[in-house]
Design a protein around this motif. Structure first.
Motif, PDB file in Angstrom:
ATOM      1  N   TRP A 263       0.854  -1.182   0.000  1.00 27.03           N
ATOM      2  CA  TRP A 263       0.000   0.000   0.000  1.00 27.03           C
ATOM      3  C   TRP A 263       0.898   1.243   0.000  1.00 27.03           C
ATOM      4  O   TRP A 263       2.094   1.146  -0.264  1.00 27.03           O
ATOM      5  CB  TRP A 263      -0.904   0.003   1.227  1.00 27.03           C
ATOM      6  CG  TRP A 263      -1.968  -1.042   1.244  1.00 27.03           C
ATOM      7  CD1 TRP A 263      -2.322  -1.903   0.233  1.00 27.03           C
ATOM      8  CD2 TRP A 263      -2.832  -1.359   2.341  1.00 27.03           C
ATOM      9  NE1 TRP A 263      -3.356  -2.723   0.627  1.00 27.03           N
ATOM     10  CE2 TRP A 263      -3.684  -2.407   1.914  1.00 27.03           C
ATOM     11  CE3 TRP A 263      -2.975  -0.866   3.631  1.00 27.03           C
ATOM     12  CZ2 TRP A 263      -4.668  -2.958   2.743  1.00 27.03           C
ATOM     13  CZ3 TRP A 263      -3.947  -1.401   4.461  1.00 27.03           C
ATOM     14  CH2 TRP A 263      -4.789  -2.435   4.025  1.00 27.03           C
ATOM     15  N   GLU A 283      -3.775   7.623  -3.976  1.00 22.50           N
ATOM     16  CA  GLU A 283      -3.352   6.336  -3.431  1.00 22.50           C
ATOM     17  C   GLU A 283      -2.317   5.662  -4.328  1.00 22.50           C
ATOM     18  O   GLU A 283      -2.228   5.919  -5.523  1.00 22.50           O
ATOM     19  CB  GLU A 283      -4.546   5.393  -3.285  1.00 22.50           C
ATOM     20  CG  GLU A 283      -5.462   5.690  -2.125  1.00 22.50           C
ATOM     21  CD  GLU A 283      -6.480   4.588  -1.918  1.00 22.50           C
ATOM     22  OE1 GLU A 283      -6.592   4.119  -0.772  1.00 22.50           O
ATOM     23  OE2 GLU A 283      -7.165   4.192  -2.882  1.00 22.50           O
ATOM     24  N   LYS A 427      -0.893   3.509   5.527  1.00 24.37           N
ATOM     25  CA  LYS A 427      -1.529   4.378   4.540  1.00 24.37           C
ATOM     26  C   LYS A 427      -1.182   5.835   4.849  1.00 24.37           C
ATOM     27  O   LYS A 427      -0.914   6.204   5.992  1.00 24.37           O
ATOM     28  CB  LYS A 427      -3.060   4.227   4.577  1.00 24.37           C
ATOM     29  CG  LYS A 427      -3.570   2.841   4.210  1.00 24.37           C
ATOM     30  CD  LYS A 427      -3.469   2.594   2.720  1.00 24.37           C
ATOM     31  CE  LYS A 427      -4.464   3.450   1.948  1.00 24.37           C
ATOM     32  NZ  LYS A 427      -4.301   3.299   0.485  1.00 24.37           N
ATOM     33  N   ILE A 430      -6.526   7.568   2.231  1.00 27.79           N
ATOM     34  CA  ILE A 430      -7.528   6.510   2.380  1.00 27.79           C
ATOM     35  C   ILE A 430      -8.876   7.033   1.925  1.00 27.79           C
ATOM     36  O   ILE A 430      -9.227   8.198   2.175  1.00 27.79           O
ATOM     37  CB  ILE A 430      -7.598   6.011   3.846  1.00 27.79           C
ATOM     38  CG1 ILE A 430      -8.402   4.713   3.934  1.00 27.79           C
ATOM     39  CG2 ILE A 430      -8.139   7.079   4.796  1.00 27.79           C
ATOM     40  CD1 ILE A 430      -8.238   3.993   5.265  1.00 27.79           C
TER      41      ILE A 430
END
Length: 471
Positions: A263, A283, A427, A430
């Motif tokens: 991620w 992201e 992360k 998000i």
């Protein structure tokens, strides 16, 4: 990842005036696609990286034979005065001390934000921490590459217009992982809104403000519907970065699954399989995919509909790129080791902080986006202490999703509406689904001024942004 990207090259003269568009001469089915040009390191010392990056005006042809005026980055130390969309990749190793000599050849002020990289606050590229670099000005960004992973860089001044014009590039920080693959490719997902002339549209529709600018041409690494060749059965590592103003990409490769291995904040301790992968603006995800089929087969990476609110119609599956299988079958490639993960400890006594995301439209000339009922710059700053742990409860009262980005540190998902996540990792961006509450655990990073905001760029520029002041 040192091969020149099989993307669209742009020429810009040293004065910053637009140059003539130069199409890449690598064949459309070259195996080189997904390998960006690398910023040249001027410092040969181990652990020291010194590069030069220039933002300049240029031209490109998103539509054949129809040049568009764009802005782009180029390697300031390279002999050839060309810029690319995306810009040249910054390739680092964990622990590298990095100096980026930046020069602005644009007609307006700009900065560089190192999205996901834990830099000193004064080098984060935000207006609260840095005076924007004026036309003709320079600034040296200095930081240490502390974390392995896939990151990206882009302006944090008028982000909605400057990123749409083409100002973005990628960063890979190598941590010496043992994930083995036949190839390692970078795919930057984007869209642009074009007129029939091929020029970037100057028209901003109400829907562009509400949803984020919606492009009518989808791009992967600056190209429309690119393709490349690889061997049947090849296992490849694909790195996805969503640089779009507002578009969500819901990825699938029919007949295949993605093994998600990383991620935003690097490798997962436990990879997982999925047939679709939602990538919200800002992201990053890394996947392993085994390209099954026979020589001569062609596969299509697609984006399919995702309901993110406001009754966006379903356009059906849209092809992003094509993969042609050619040559002898590839042998299996083993992986020896994944990442590590340690949960941030939280319990019922961990301090909670509530952030409510919403939108206002009725009676206003254009929509406004709010945090706790206020729009930036009137959102009261959060004041906290470096090193403390808190849980942020991000409640989305709006009738659409908002991707939430925090500068300067990573966080961990605790739950969504009380449901714990199936997978755990780090992360910095998000997605907060409409009418839901996302809880994340944050261990505050370095003291200084940081920003948090929605990464739909039109929303951030119209109020959905706040400051975090760490003491």
């Amino acid at each position: 990842m040192g091969a020149v990207v099989a993307g669209i090259l742009l020429a810009g003269c040293g004065s910053g005036a637009p140059g003539a568009g130069t199409p890449d001469m690598i064949a459309a089915t070259s195996s080189a696609f997904g390998h960006p040009a690398i910023l040249g390191d001027r410092d040969p010392a181990t652990g020291q990286v010194e590069v030069s990056l220039v933002a300049t005006a240029a031209k490109t042809e998103y539509l054949p034979g129809k040049p568009a005026n764009v802005w782009a980055y180029r390697d300031g130390s390279a002999a050839a005065d060309t810029a690319t969309i995306p810009g040249p990749m910054l390739q680092l190793r964990v622990g590298d001390h990095v100096t980026v000599h930046f020069r602005n050849e644009l007609p307006e002020a700009t900065t560089i934000h190192w999205h996901g990289i834990r830099v000193p606050p004064a080098h984060d590229g935000t207006p609260i921490a840095q005076v924007p670099v004026p036309p003709g000005g320079t600034f040296d960004y200095v930081f240490t590459a502390d974390d392995a992973g896939t990151f990206w860089y882009h302006p944090h001044v008028k982000s909605d217009s400057q990123i749409e014009r083409g100002l973005y590039g990628t960063i890979v920080v190598d941590g010496g992982d043992e994930v083995r693959a036949d190839d390692d490719r970078m795919f930057v997902l984007d869209d642009v809104k074009l007129e029939a002339t091929g020029l970037l549209s100057e028209r901003t529709a109400p829907l562009d403000l509400m949803l984020g600018r919606q492009g009518n041409v989808l791009l992967v690494s600056g190209r429309r519907a690119p393709s490349f060749e690889t061997r049947p059965g090849a296992r490849e590592r694909w790195r996805f970065v969503n640089s779009a103003n507002g578009r969500y990409f819901n990825l699938r490769l029919p007949g295949h699954t993605f093994q998600v291995i990383a991620w935003d904040g690097g490798l997962l301790a436990e990879p997982y399989e999925t047939e679709t992968l939602l990538v919200a603006p800002g992201e990053r995800y890394e996947v392993l995919v085994t390209l099954d089929g026979a020589a001569g087969d062609e596969l299509a990476l697609q984006t399919i509909h995702y309901d993110r609110g406001h009754d966006i119609p379903d356009p059906g599956p849209q092809d992003l790129l094509h993969v042609r299988l050619a040559g002898p079958a590839s042998s299996p490639v083993p992986t020896r080791k994944w990442g590590t993960f340690a949960a941030i400890p939280v319990n019922g006594q961990t301090p909670r902080r509530s952030l409510v995301l919403d939108e206002m439209e009725e009676g206003l000339p254009e929509p406004r986006f709010t945090i706790n009922g206020q729009s930036a710059p009137d959102v009261p700053p959060i004041v906290a202490r470096s090193g403390d742990v808190e849980v942020w409860e991000i409640r989305n009262d709006a009738p659409m999703d908002h991707p939430f980005h925090l500068h300067g540190m990573f966080f961990q998902l605790v739950d969504i509406d009380g449901v714990a996540p199936a997978h755990r990792g780090w992360k910095d961006t998000i997605n907060v689904p409409m009418k839901k509450t996302v809880r994340v655990a944050v261990r505050y990073g370095a003291a200084g001024k940081w920003m948090y905001h929605c990464h739909i760029l039109e929303h951030a520029e119209r109020g959905m942004m706040g400051e975090l002041m760490l003491q």
